[in-house]
Scaffold this motif. Sequence first.
Motif, PDB file in Angstrom:
ATOM      1  N   LYS A 165      33.499  35.122 -28.777  1.00 53.27           N
ATOM      2  CA  LYS A 165      34.098  34.982 -30.022  1.00 53.27           C
ATOM      3  C   LYS A 165      32.640  34.452 -31.071  1.00 53.27           C
ATOM      4  O   LYS A 165      32.305  33.650 -30.793  1.00 53.27           O
ATOM      5  CB  LYS A 165      35.298  33.807 -29.713  1.00 53.27           C
ATOM      6  CG  LYS A 165      35.858  33.808 -31.167  1.00 53.27           C
ATOM      7  CD  LYS A 165      37.180  33.040 -30.805  1.00 53.27           C
ATOM      8  CE  LYS A 165      38.328  33.504 -31.012  1.00 53.27           C
ATOM      9  NZ  LYS A 165      39.439  32.524 -30.749  1.00 53.27           N
ATOM     10  N   MET A 166      32.840  34.875 -32.303  1.00 51.98           N
ATOM     11  CA  MET A 166      31.853  34.449 -33.212  1.00 51.98           C
ATOM     12  C   MET A 166      32.690  33.152 -34.062  1.00 51.98           C
ATOM     13  O   MET A 166      33.803  33.114 -34.278  1.00 51.98           O
ATOM     14  CB  MET A 166      31.595  35.743 -34.139  1.00 51.98           C
ATOM     15  CG  MET A 166      30.846  36.589 -33.479  1.00 51.98           C
ATOM     16  SD  MET A 166      29.667  36.285 -32.602  1.00 51.98           S
ATOM     17  CE  MET A 166      28.206  36.124 -33.837  1.00 51.98           C
ATOM     18  N   ILE A 167      31.655  32.369 -34.285  1.00 49.65           N
ATOM     19  CA  ILE A 167      32.015  31.200 -35.039  1.00 49.65           C
ATOM     20  C   ILE A 167      31.337  31.061 -36.146  1.00 49.65           C
ATOM     21  O   ILE A 167      30.173  31.417 -36.407  1.00 49.65           O
ATOM     22  CB  ILE A 167      31.716  29.909 -34.017  1.00 49.65           C
ATOM     23  CG1 ILE A 167      32.252  29.618 -32.964  1.00 49.65           C
ATOM     24  CG2 ILE A 167      31.993  28.563 -35.094  1.00 49.65           C
ATOM     25  CD1 ILE A 167      33.931  29.350 -32.859  1.00 49.65           C
ATOM     26  N   ASP A 168      31.798  31.046 -37.374  1.00 47.43           N
ATOM     27  CA  ASP A 168      31.397  30.920 -38.624  1.00 47.43           C
ATOM     28  C   ASP A 168      31.196  29.323 -38.974  1.00 47.43           C
ATOM     29  O   ASP A 168      32.202  28.433 -38.827  1.00 47.43           O
ATOM     30  CB  ASP A 168      32.461  31.494 -39.700  1.00 47.43           C
ATOM     31  CG  ASP A 168      32.390  33.031 -39.591  1.00 47.43           C
ATOM     32  OD1 ASP A 168      31.349  33.519 -39.441  1.00 47.43           O
ATOM     33  OD2 ASP A 168      33.458  33.303 -39.611  1.00 47.43           O
ATOM     34  N   TYR A 169      30.106  28.975 -39.407  1.00 44.77           N
ATOM     35  CA  TYR A 169      29.694  27.660 -39.803  1.00 44.77           C
ATOM     36  C   TYR A 169      28.644  27.645 -40.824  1.00 44.77           C
ATOM     37  O   TYR A 169      27.833  28.468 -41.174  1.00 44.77           O
ATOM     38  CB  TYR A 169      29.227  26.846 -38.450  1.00 44.77           C
ATOM     39  CG  TYR A 169      28.149  27.237 -37.775  1.00 44.77           C
ATOM     40  CD1 TYR A 169      26.825  26.861 -38.192  1.00 44.77           C
ATOM     41  CD2 TYR A 169      28.112  28.364 -36.822  1.00 44.77           C
ATOM     42  CE1 TYR A 169      25.761  26.952 -37.409  1.00 44.77           C
ATOM     43  CE2 TYR A 169      26.951  28.753 -36.309  1.00 44.77           C
ATOM     44  CZ  TYR A 169      25.769  28.246 -36.601  1.00 44.77           C
ATOM     45  OH  TYR A 169      24.732  28.701 -36.025  1.00 44.77           O
ATOM     46  N   THR A 170      28.570  26.315 -41.249  1.00 47.81           N
ATOM     47  CA  THR A 170      27.118  26.189 -42.229  1.00 47.81           C
ATOM     48  C   THR A 170      26.097  25.147 -41.539  1.00 47.81           C
ATOM     49  O   THR A 170      26.728  24.230 -41.172  1.00 47.81           O
ATOM     50  CB  THR A 170      27.929  25.678 -43.439  1.00 47.81           C
ATOM     51  OG1 THR A 170      28.954  26.488 -43.947  1.00 47.81           O
ATOM     52  CG2 THR A 170      26.914  25.493 -44.502  1.00 47.81           C
ATOM     53  N   ASN A 171      24.978  25.427 -41.496  1.00 44.83           N
ATOM     54  CA  ASN A 171      24.206  24.466 -40.959  1.00 44.83           C
ATOM     55  C   ASN A 171      23.939  23.306 -42.069  1.00 44.83           C
ATOM     56  O   ASN A 171      24.686  23.039 -42.999  1.00 44.83           O
ATOM     57  CB  ASN A 171      22.708  24.916 -40.688  1.00 44.83           C
ATOM     58  CG  ASN A 171      22.063  25.388 -41.891  1.00 44.83           C
ATOM     59  OD1 ASN A 171      22.129  25.084 -42.986  1.00 44.83           O
ATOM     60  ND2 ASN A 171      20.859  26.000 -41.624  1.00 44.83           N
ATOM     61  N   GLN A 172      23.114  22.330 -41.422  1.00 47.64           N
ATOM     62  CA  GLN A 172      23.183  21.000 -42.165  1.00 47.64           C
ATOM     63  C   GLN A 172      22.417  21.195 -43.437  1.00 47.64           C
ATOM     64  O   GLN A 172      22.452  20.389 -44.405  1.00 47.64           O
ATOM     65  CB  GLN A 172      22.287  19.833 -41.286  1.00 47.64           C
ATOM     66  CG  GLN A 172      23.075  19.685 -39.969  1.00 47.64           C
ATOM     67  CD  GLN A 172      24.462  19.257 -40.007  1.00 47.64           C
ATOM     68  OE1 GLN A 172      25.413  20.102 -39.704  1.00 47.64           O
ATOM     69  NE2 GLN A 172      24.631  18.106 -40.263  1.00 47.64           N
ATOM     70  N   SER A 173      21.650  22.244 -43.962  1.00 46.25           N
ATOM     71  CA  SER A 173      21.249  22.450 -45.075  1.00 46.25           C
ATOM     72  C   SER A 173      22.073  23.407 -46.057  1.00 46.25           C
ATOM     73  O   SER A 173      21.799  23.558 -47.136  1.00 46.25           O
ATOM     74  CB  SER A 173      19.848  23.392 -45.023  1.00 46.25           C
ATOM     75  OG  SER A 173      19.159  22.376 -44.147  1.00 46.25           O
ATOM     76  N   VAL A 227      23.329  26.363 -45.016  1.00 42.41           N
ATOM     77  CA  VAL A 227      23.154  27.813 -45.159  1.00 42.41           C
ATOM     78  C   VAL A 227      24.156  28.105 -44.052  1.00 42.41           C
ATOM     79  O   VAL A 227      24.475  27.867 -42.970  1.00 42.41           O
ATOM     80  CB  VAL A 227      21.724  28.087 -44.410  1.00 42.41           C
ATOM     81  CG1 VAL A 227      21.525  29.602 -44.270  1.00 42.41           C
ATOM     82  CG2 VAL A 227      20.698  27.288 -45.340  1.00 42.41           C
ATOM     83  N   PRO A 228      24.884  29.312 -44.446  1.00 39.31           N
ATOM     84  CA  PRO A 228      26.012  29.959 -43.506  1.00 39.31           C
ATOM     85  C   PRO A 228      25.376  30.876 -42.481  1.00 39.31           C
ATOM     86  O   PRO A 228      24.457  31.367 -42.768  1.00 39.31           O
ATOM     87  CB  PRO A 228      26.811  30.548 -44.413  1.00 39.31           C
ATOM     88  CG  PRO A 228      26.040  31.008 -45.592  1.00 39.31           C
ATOM     89  CD  PRO A 228      24.876  29.785 -45.623  1.00 39.31           C
ATOM     90  N   PHE A 229      26.112  30.526 -41.362  1.00 38.50           N
ATOM     91  CA  PHE A 229      25.593  31.243 -39.946  1.00 38.50           C
ATOM     92  C   PHE A 229      26.936  31.763 -39.163  1.00 38.50           C
ATOM     93  O   PHE A 229      27.873  31.263 -39.444  1.00 38.50           O
ATOM     94  CB  PHE A 229      24.648  30.384 -39.177  1.00 38.50           C
ATOM     95  CG  PHE A 229      23.440  30.541 -39.372  1.00 38.50           C
ATOM     96  CD1 PHE A 229      22.489  31.159 -39.327  1.00 38.50           C
ATOM     97  CD2 PHE A 229      22.996  29.252 -40.286  1.00 38.50           C
ATOM     98  CE1 PHE A 229      21.026  30.911 -39.834  1.00 38.50           C
ATOM     99  CE2 PHE A 229      21.870  28.813 -40.908  1.00 38.50           C
ATOM    100  CZ  PHE A 229      20.560  30.033 -40.638  1.00 38.50           C
ATOM    101  N   GLN A 230      26.555  32.795 -38.342  1.00 39.30           N
ATOM    102  CA  GLN A 230      27.920  33.331 -37.324  1.00 39.30           C
ATOM    103  C   GLN A 230      27.053  33.396 -35.940  1.00 39.30           C
ATOM    104  O   GLN A 230      26.068  34.090 -35.873  1.00 39.30           O
ATOM    105  CB  GLN A 230      28.154  34.341 -37.996  1.00 39.30           C
ATOM    106  CG  GLN A 230      29.466  34.804 -37.262  1.00 39.30           C
ATOM    107  CD  GLN A 230      30.068  36.096 -37.594  1.00 39.30           C
ATOM    108  OE1 GLN A 230      29.434  37.197 -37.548  1.00 39.30           O
ATOM    109  NE2 GLN A 230      31.462  36.390 -38.228  1.00 39.30           N
ATOM    110  N   THR A 231      27.730  32.516 -35.017  1.00 38.38           N
ATOM    111  CA  THR A 231      26.914  32.436 -33.743  1.00 38.38           C
ATOM    112  C   THR A 231      28.187  32.618 -32.809  1.00 38.38           C
ATOM    113  O   THR A 231      29.303  31.967 -33.121  1.00 38.38           O
ATOM    114  CB  THR A 231      26.105  31.389 -33.602  1.00 38.38           C
ATOM    115  OG1 THR A 231      25.150  31.422 -34.526  1.00 38.38           O
ATOM    116  CG2 THR A 231      25.446  31.317 -32.436  1.00 38.38           C
ATOM    117  N   SER A 232      27.801  33.224 -31.656  1.00 39.22           N
ATOM    118  CA  SER A 232      28.947  33.303 -30.466  1.00 39.22           C
ATOM    119  C   SER A 232      29.109  31.735 -29.814  1.00 39.22           C
ATOM    120  O   SER A 232      27.920  31.031 -29.909  1.00 39.22           O
ATOM    121  CB  SER A 232      28.688  34.201 -29.471  1.00 39.22           C
ATOM    122  OG  SER A 232      27.582  33.719 -28.751  1.00 39.22           O
ATOM    123  N   VAL A 233      30.213  31.414 -29.087  1.00 38.05           N
ATOM    124  CA  VAL A 233      30.507  30.449 -28.341  1.00 38.05           C
ATOM    125  C   VAL A 233      29.746  30.248 -27.323  1.00 38.05           C
ATOM    126  O   VAL A 233      28.974  29.120 -27.273  1.00 38.05           O
ATOM    127  CB  VAL A 233      31.957  30.438 -27.811  1.00 38.05           C
ATOM    128  CG1 VAL A 233      32.230  29.063 -27.007  1.00 38.05           C
ATOM    129  CG2 VAL A 233      33.115  30.170 -29.313  1.00 38.05           C
TER     130      VAL A 233
END
Length: 151
Positions: free
Chosen positions: A95-103, A105-111
């Motif tokens: 499953k892909m997780i949408d998140y924003t890094n500490q800077s 910047v948005p990313f999408q990465t699998s569990v």
Amino acid sequence: MKTIKSMMEHLYWANGHVLEALEESKTKDKDLLKLVRHVAVAERVWLSRLQRKGSAQYSLWDETDDLSAIWTMFQENTEQYRIYIEELEESELDKMIDYTNQSGVPFQTSVRDILLQVLLHGQYHRGQINRALRMESAAPSQVDYITFARL
């Protein structure tokens, strides 16, 4: 799932061993304490993302001289990761997780990849911590996975 669960148990165990080595060394090296705190905070950041919460409130590289506060962070992380992993189904690993890094910047990465990041990131830094302990003529901690697996 079995491999990830076992590797997570190793992470909890290894974190404890590194903290014990740091306590025994009585180090006052601010960079070393900052590094171990970084590991604890990074675990918390990734868990927040897995839980679909924000992580902007966490500062990854703050200085500290309070090893007991770091112990507490690791204990809380262990409890929360155990709950998360126990509820996680194998079908959710991709499953892909949408998140924003500490800077920001948005990313999408699998569990799966996030969990592997947590596992490998911690192991990398525990190696750095052990090296620094050796340079202080302190005893490093044996944190290899095989040592854990033999228990």
